[in-house]
Design a protein around this motif. Structure first.
Motif, PDB file in Angstrom:
ATOM      1  N   PHE A 293       1.160  -5.061   9.274  1.00  0.00           N
ATOM      2  CA  PHE A 293       1.875  -4.102   8.444  1.00  0.00           C
ATOM      3  C   PHE A 293       3.256  -3.787   9.002  1.00  0.00           C
ATOM      4  O   PHE A 293       3.475  -3.757  10.217  1.00  0.00           O
ATOM      5  CB  PHE A 293       1.070  -2.803   8.319  1.00  0.00           C
ATOM      6  CG  PHE A 293      -0.097  -2.903   7.378  1.00  0.00           C
ATOM      7  CD1 PHE A 293      -1.342  -3.297   7.837  1.00  0.00           C
ATOM      8  CD2 PHE A 293       0.053  -2.612   6.022  1.00  0.00           C
ATOM      9  CE1 PHE A 293      -2.416  -3.397   6.970  1.00  0.00           C
ATOM     10  CE2 PHE A 293      -1.015  -2.715   5.153  1.00  0.00           C
ATOM     11  CZ  PHE A 293      -2.251  -3.107   5.623  1.00  0.00           C
ATOM     12  N   GLY A 294       4.180  -3.515   8.080  1.00  0.00           N
ATOM     13  CA  GLY A 294       5.509  -3.050   8.451  1.00  0.00           C
ATOM     14  C   GLY A 294       5.471  -1.585   8.855  1.00  0.00           C
ATOM     15  O   GLY A 294       4.432  -0.928   8.781  1.00  0.00           O
ATOM     16  N   THR A 295       6.624  -1.071   9.259  1.00  0.00           N
ATOM     17  CA  THR A 295       6.708   0.302   9.763  1.00  0.00           C
ATOM     18  C   THR A 295       6.779   1.335   8.646  1.00  0.00           C
ATOM     19  O   THR A 295       6.711   2.526   8.902  1.00  0.00           O
ATOM     20  CB  THR A 295       7.916   0.486  10.682  1.00  0.00           C
ATOM     21  OG1 THR A 295       9.072   0.005  10.006  1.00  0.00           O
ATOM     22  CG2 THR A 295       7.728  -0.274  11.981  1.00  0.00           C
TER      23      THR A 295
ATOM     24  N   TYR B  16       0.850  -1.190   0.000  1.00  0.00           N
ATOM     25  CA  TYR B  16       0.000   0.000   0.000  1.00  0.00           C
ATOM     26  C   TYR B  16       0.885   1.239   0.000  1.00  0.00           C
ATOM     27  O   TYR B  16       2.011   1.213   0.503  1.00  0.00           O
ATOM     28  CB  TYR B  16      -0.905   0.031   1.243  1.00  0.00           C
ATOM     29  CG  TYR B  16      -2.017  -0.978   1.203  1.00  0.00           C
ATOM     30  CD1 TYR B  16      -1.784  -2.311   1.511  1.00  0.00           C
ATOM     31  CD2 TYR B  16      -3.300  -0.600   0.823  1.00  0.00           C
ATOM     32  CE1 TYR B  16      -2.803  -3.243   1.454  1.00  0.00           C
ATOM     33  CE2 TYR B  16      -4.337  -1.527   0.770  1.00  0.00           C
ATOM     34  CZ  TYR B  16      -4.064  -2.851   1.085  1.00  0.00           C
ATOM     35  OH  TYR B  16      -5.081  -3.771   1.020  1.00  0.00           O
TER      36      TYR B  16
ATOM     37  N   PHE C 280       3.887   0.772   2.594  1.00  0.00           N
ATOM     38  CA  PHE C 280       3.758  -0.244   3.641  1.00  0.00           C
ATOM     39  C   PHE C 280       3.557  -1.615   3.015  1.00  0.00           C
ATOM     40  O   PHE C 280       2.784  -1.754   2.056  1.00  0.00           O
ATOM     41  CB  PHE C 280       2.530   0.034   4.525  1.00  0.00           C
ATOM     42  CG  PHE C 280       2.628   1.274   5.353  1.00  0.00           C
ATOM     43  CD1 PHE C 280       1.986   2.440   4.957  1.00  0.00           C
ATOM     44  CD2 PHE C 280       3.337   1.270   6.542  1.00  0.00           C
ATOM     45  CE1 PHE C 280       2.054   3.585   5.733  1.00  0.00           C
ATOM     46  CE2 PHE C 280       3.420   2.414   7.321  1.00  0.00           C
ATOM     47  CZ  PHE C 280       2.768   3.574   6.902  1.00  0.00           C
TER      48      PHE C 280
END
Lengths: 116, 111
Positions: free
Chosen positions: B101-103, B34, B87
């Motif tokens: 989700f990643g940072t 995203y 992300f």
């Protein structure tokens, strides 16, 4: 067609008060997700609803947080006895089917919550 | 466990290419990408499934290495409109239907 809508767009509340955040998903979407995004941070999963199944509440940070989804459509996220660390943008997303399979999520504009 | 993204931030000149990586410590079923512009909601780019199926954006490509539990997003001939935070969201095998989700990776494209 209409996208995901959230209300209010901004909410300022005093520490200790309860707040309710609303999400209207895209019509026909069976899956609904709530996320929290703190300033400059990623998306933190809170809760997931799928049809009539029991929700996945594994991301709720404390028992002050709860959510419900009525009639398989509108969802409300409630935060009781708000704390300053609850300040964040709360995002809702919906998906035609569960995202873990192969369906994209459509995000709402979010509610910015500020606890003073 | 949250997937790890790298780099954390990158600045490109228009027309340059970039690669954003997403690594997981768990076996993945799917990886979603995203993009979020400042003050806006995240927007879907791409889904990669275990087994090789992909769907998403025409001008952005991605790979998914199931063995290494990694995914990479390739941005070629970058445009100013590519600026934003990217992300990855991961669905784990046996982990239900939620995404973790990643940072994020902040990408800025300049003239």
């Amino acid at each position: 067609g209409a996208g995901v809508s959230q209300s209010p767009s901004n909410k300022v509340t005093e520490k200790g008060k309860d707040v309710e955040l609303r999400c209207d998903p895209i019509s026909g979407h069976t899956a609904l997700y709530w996320y929290r995004q703190s300033l400059g941070q990623g998306l933190e999963f809170l809760i997931y609803f799928q049809g009539n199944s029991a929700p996945d509440k594994s991301g709720l940070p404390s028992d002050r947080f709860s959510a419900e989804r009525t009639g398989g459509s509108v969802s409300t996220l409630t935060i009781q006895r708000t704390q300053q660390e609850d300040s964040a943008v709360y995002l809702c997303a919906s998906s035609l089917y569960p995202s873990g399979l192969s369906y994209e999520q459509y995000f709402g504009p979010g509610t910015r919550l500020t606890v003073t | 466990q949250q997937p790890v993204q790298s780099p954390q931030a990158v600045i490109l000149r228009e027309g340059e290419d970039a690669v954003i990586n997403c690594s997981s410590s768990k076996a993945l079923y799917s990886v979603h990408w995203y993009r979020q512009k400042h003050g806006e909601a995240p927007v879907f780019l791409m889904i990669l499934l275990k087994g090789g199926e992909q769907k998403g954006h025409e001008k952005i490509s991605a790979s998914f290495n199931e063995k290494k539990q990694q995914s990479s997003l390739y941005l070629t001939a970058s445009q100013l409109s590519y600026s934003g935070t990217y992300f990855c969201g991961t669905a784990y095998t046996g982990g239900g239907n939620k995404l973790t989700f990643g940072t994020g990776t902040q990408l800025k494209v300049e003239l």
